[in-house]
Design an enzyme around this catalytic site. Sequence first.
Site, PDB file in Angstrom:
ATOM      1  N   SER A 120       9.930   5.270  14.205  1.00  0.00           N
ATOM      2  CA  SER A 120       9.210   5.132  12.948  1.00  0.00           C
ATOM      3  C   SER A 120       9.389   6.374  12.082  1.00  0.00           C
ATOM      4  CB  SER A 120       7.733   4.850  13.241  1.00  0.00           C
ATOM      5  OG  SER A 120       7.194   4.006  12.256  1.00  0.00           O
ATOM      6  N   LYS A 172     -12.872  -0.137  -5.015  1.00  0.00           N
ATOM      7  CA  LYS A 172     -13.098   1.209  -4.493  1.00  0.00           C
ATOM      8  C   LYS A 172     -13.444   1.207  -3.011  1.00  0.00           C
ATOM      9  CE  LYS A 172     -13.262   5.628  -4.899  1.00  0.00           C
ATOM     10  NZ  LYS A 172     -11.993   6.354  -5.074  1.00  0.00           N
TER      11      LYS A 172
END
Length: 301
Positions: A120, A172
């Site tokens: 990765s 949010k």
Amino acid sequence: MFSRRHPYLFFILTALSISAVVVIAISLLFLFGASDSDFAGLDRGGDRVGVIEITGVISDAKQVIQQLKRFRKEDSIKAIVMRIDSPGGGVGPSQEIFREIQKTIESKKVITSMGAVAASGGYYIAAGTNGIVASPGSITGSIGVIMGYANFEQILKKIGLVPVVIKSGEYKDMGSPAREMTGREQQLLQDFVDKIHGQFVKDVALGRKMDLAEVVKLADGRIFTGEEAQELGIVDRLGNLEDSIEWAGRLGGIKGEVTAVYIRDKKFSILKYLTESTLQELFGLAVSPHLTGGYLYRPTD
């Protein structure tokens, strides 16, 4: 008088005082007695290969970037080996190191040596170098991005806790563990992950000089052995660290024996060393700073 009334306490305090003096003295010796150069092995003279080690979770690029710059500027360092033993890490640090490697290969050859794992984010960094060496059993690949969170909504309801959120915008608190994610929120996060994944794929194609479509076929999060990775073209050679150093040295124009240079820490804290060693001995803990969350380049579960 005190020593007569409390002989055992007096002995303990005396022993602690002596130990403190010894620790301070040793720390001062390491601090002032170390060589001015932070290159281990450079003082022997001659051309060398610089080795930079990336171990564990990739959470901060600062130290690796500094080491790349030091080796890049040092005339006696003819090539660099990135020794990577990492399952991945943060998006930003992986990209920062990749970018610095791309700048470095303009003047010096950089070779990757894969340890047990270079997957990765670890592979992201490796892809930016001139060549990659892995052991047949090295774990690599995992070209992908993962993002996850736990939903505790049902548990909160059972224990009677009601979360109260005041926010400035609709999204949010997106990904809040206190409520179920909406379909729109899930799509936004999926788009976000896809964009980062696209950046990963493009950089691998750029660094490896591969066709983008070929990288896309491999970029589904799968892990590969070093042997498989070589067959797929995302690893160049099979070998160990010494093979990587030898290859880098020859690419850098070194004749004869190729030797390596490591960068040592300038400041050595004997207290920190003893503390971390004691924790590892007592509890088996691998003490590692700067472990952070976020969106990660790492193997999927």
